[in-house]
Design a protein around this motif. Sequence first.
Motif, mmCIF file in Angstrom:
data_model
loop_
_atom_site.group_PDB
_atom_site.id
_atom_site.type_symbol
_atom_site.label_atom_id
_atom_site.label_comp_id
_atom_site.label_asym_id
_atom_site.label_seq_id
_atom_site.Cartn_x
_atom_site.Cartn_y
_atom_site.Cartn_z
ATOM 1 N N PHE A 147 -7.092 6.544 -10.370
ATOM 2 C CA PHE A 147 -5.981 5.519 -9.330
ATOM 3 C C PHE A 147 -6.450 4.129 -9.739
ATOM 4 C CE2 PHE A 147 -5.289 3.446 -4.808
ATOM 5 C CZ PHE A 147 -4.167 2.931 -5.479
ATOM 6 N N THR A 178 0.655 -1.302 0.007
ATOM 7 C CA THR A 178 -0.013 -0.196 0.146
ATOM 8 C C THR A 178 1.006 1.364 -0.364
ATOM 9 O OG1 THR A 178 -2.093 -0.959 1.005
ATOM 10 C CG2 THR A 178 -2.105 1.112 1.050
ATOM 11 N N ALA A 188 0.907 3.954 -3.402
ATOM 12 C CA ALA A 188 0.180 4.621 -2.622
ATOM 13 C C ALA A 188 1.436 5.934 -3.515
ATOM 14 C CB ALA A 188 -0.265 5.317 -0.945
ATOM 15 N N PHE A 240 -4.258 11.230 -0.037
ATOM 16 C CA PHE A 240 -4.878 9.895 0.214
ATOM 17 C C PHE A 240 -5.121 9.847 1.671
ATOM 18 C CE2 PHE A 240 -2.291 8.112 -3.186
ATOM 19 C CZ PHE A 240 -3.311 6.982 -4.058
#
Length: 297
Positions: free
Chosen positions: A286, A106, A110, A124
Motif C-alpha cells: 500500500f 482517504t 483505499a 482496511f
Amino acid sequence: MNFRHLEYFLKLAENEHMRLTAEQLNTSQPNLSHAISVLEKELGVALFEKKGRNIYLTRYGKIFYDYVSPGLNQLYSGKQMLQEIASPETGQIQLGFIYTMGSSLTPNLAKQFLAEKNNEAIQFRFSQGNSSDILQQLKSDNIDIAICSKIDDDAEIHFDVLTEQKIVVIVPNKHPLTKNSQNTVSLNELAGYPFVYYNNQSGLRPYIDEILNNHSIQPQITCEVEEDHSMLGFVGYDYGVAIMPDIPSISAYPVTKLTITDEIPSRYIYLATKKNKRKTPVVQKFYDYCLEKKMTL
C-alpha cells in the motif's frame, strides 16, 4: 523448553506409536526418543511408559498434554493469524488519517487500491483524528501508516509528500468580503475581522500561523476548534472568518469560499510511517502504491 520437543510430545501422545509418529514428523525414531528423553529430564517426570510393544501416556504425561495441546494450538492460530494479516493479498492495513482527508482522499485512495488485481481480499481498519493524535498512534504501533500533516521534524517518523492541498478563506454568507464578485480576497483584507482558528493540536495551526505572520497579521481569535466541520459551523454562525483547506463539504454550510490572491506557502499532506519499523508485505504494498499514485486534491 524446546518448541520442537513439544510438537514431538504432542504428536506422540496422540498416536502412542513411535514409528508412525516419527514418519509423520519426518524424523527418525532415535531422534524422537531423544527429544522425549530431553523433555522428561527437563520436567523431572516420565511422560510415557512402555507396555510390550506399545507406548502410553503416564499420569504426568496426561496432565502435561492437557496444557500443551491448547497452548500449541493457540500458537499455531497466532502464527496463522499474523501470516494472514501480513499477507500481501489477504492482509490487513491499519490506516490513520486526519479529518480533512476523510471526505475524499482517504476513501478514494483505499477504494482504488482495493480495485487493483489481487488486492480484493485486503482489509482496511481506519482511525481518524488530528495530526498529533494520528502520529502518536503511529509511534505506539496502533496504526501502520498515516495520512497527516508534518508537524515538526520527528526522529521516529518518516514523511513522504503525498499531495498538495488547496487553501481558501471562508466567511459567513452576506459577509462584507463577499461583495467581491470574483470571490477573491487578499490576506490584508482579513486583518480587521475576527477569526475562527484551529487549536494547537491541529497540524494546520503552525501552517496558518506562518501565513499570517508573513503578512504581519495578528489574528483576533474568537474560538479555536479541532477539525474542519466545526470550523465551518462556527463560521456559518458568524463567529468569524477562517483559513482552511478547500474540502467538498464547504458547500453544505452557509458560508462563502474565497480564493486567496496572495502567494502562500504550499500546504502538503504527507504519508507517514515509523522509522526503523519493518513494514509487513501488505503495508509495503500500500505504501508503494500511494507514492506511485500521488493523489491530487
